[in-house]
Design an enzyme around this catalytic site. Sequence first.
Site, PDB file in Angstrom:
ATOM      1  N   GLU A 165      57.419  32.455  65.450  1.00  0.00           N
ATOM      2  CA  GLU A 165      57.257  31.639  66.654  1.00  0.00           C
ATOM      3  C   GLU A 165      57.334  30.167  66.291  1.00  0.00           C
ATOM      4  OE1 GLU A 165      53.703  31.915  69.686  1.00  0.00           O
ATOM      5  OE2 GLU A 165      53.147  30.711  67.925  1.00  0.00           O
ATOM      6  N   ASP A 169      49.375  33.325  75.197  1.00  0.00           N
ATOM      7  CA  ASP A 169      50.784  33.637  75.434  1.00  0.00           C
ATOM      8  C   ASP A 169      51.174  33.350  76.874  1.00  0.00           C
ATOM      9  OD1 ASP A 169      51.058  34.469  72.841  1.00  0.00           O
ATOM     10  OD2 ASP A 169      51.773  36.483  73.310  1.00  0.00           O
TER      11      ASP A 169
END
Length: 472
Positions: A95, A292
């Site tokens: 990420e 998230d």
Amino acid sequence: MKKIGATLAIASIAVSSISSISAYAADTATNGAYYTNTYRNLFVESGKTQAQVDEKINKMFNQYFYGNDDQRIYYPVGTDMGYIKDIGNNDVRTEAMSYGMMIAVQLDKKDEFDRIWKWARTYMYHPDGQFKGYFAWQCDTNGKILDNTPAPDGEEYFVMSLLFAANRWGNGSGIFNYKAEAQGIMDAMLHQADDGVGVNFFNSTNNQIVFCPIPDVATFTDPSYHLPAFYDLWALWADKDNDRWATIAKTSREFFKKTVHPTTGLSPEYANFDGSPKEVSWISGRGNYSYDAWRTIANSSVDYAWWGKDPWQQTFANNLQNFFYSQGLSSYVDKYTVSGTKVGVDHSVGVVAMNAVGSLAATNSHATEFVNELWNTYAPTGTWRYFNGSLYLLGLLECSGNFKIWKPQQVKPIPLAGDVNGDGKVNAIDLAVLKSHLLGNNVAINKDNANLNGDSAINAIDLALLKKKILG
């Protein structure tokens, strides 16, 4: 012609009166940046100068990439590699690396891009086995794999940033043949398990990104992994599976409508393929709005800004911003149940940034205030600066018009049916231009856009279809 003239006059007055973010969003409801090559600068719209915006972005890039030890998240390694570090967890994640690459390509930082990509490709990539073609989501800073399972959002950002790099800088050789590397990851996403070993990133029945390509957890999704703005570009630029990518983009837009709460606009961290919140056994609260899930509004709003295909995305942004505004613009927390009950205590920079990106789609009266809130928020420093800081810098790019589609030079723009004069909009001006053309006057028209029924002839039928389209 009197009716057309009156309509033109009204349109002119409406355009000249636009002075707010919400008015602009409503005016550009069907004209995405892919077609217009115009990217909104929400900070300038809210009163900042371009010089102030440029200064702020340059300052933040330098802080996160080359600041002191309490600021930076980027660390060069040797002469040709580097990594983005999660400071609080003392590790390197796909990420983080893919975000770093996206930031670098958007800001024309090729050296940093290549260094990050080489580190990721050297230490995180699986050449074979159960996860062949994927990347280990977590490594030590020395390159040792800590967890070999993939986290699909990293691969998604790898693909998009590599394609942008290919289009912006051109392809090199080996791992720096950006287009070939991106295509290899896309092939793995859809076909990794074709040989009977492994799991594909996208569920073949639901056409949705899975949470993780392991049999037990490939049965649900993460709403913030859905990136329809990216998938539509892959549908245009991939060497194969183009129709599948287009289907996946459409599916993700519809999925947002199922997983987002109809009143609060909040989405869960994990969700079933039908959109309902998903709890898991190994950690609690994944059915709530949390880390998230902050990104879901940005994914949807960037998609709206780039493509303008789904007006519902404005409703999504309005509902979410109205909810957070009701919680206190400078004091809302970063964790809630999807119905709006507080379960957190912090007012995190990352959620402030993502909520501001929602103003790319929002038409409510508070949209400008969310942008100003991001502008006035200090960049995070200290132990937990990585995730919040990454979203902060991405949010600055997205809100300033610096999060762009870098197109291949040879790609022909998609026709915008009805945009007769080629200005990126469909309105009464196009109707007047087409009528003048049909009357035999020497006016320039975009023939692809003027041929609304696709029969190769431009005639009164196209004029009638255009009028119908303008009237809704």
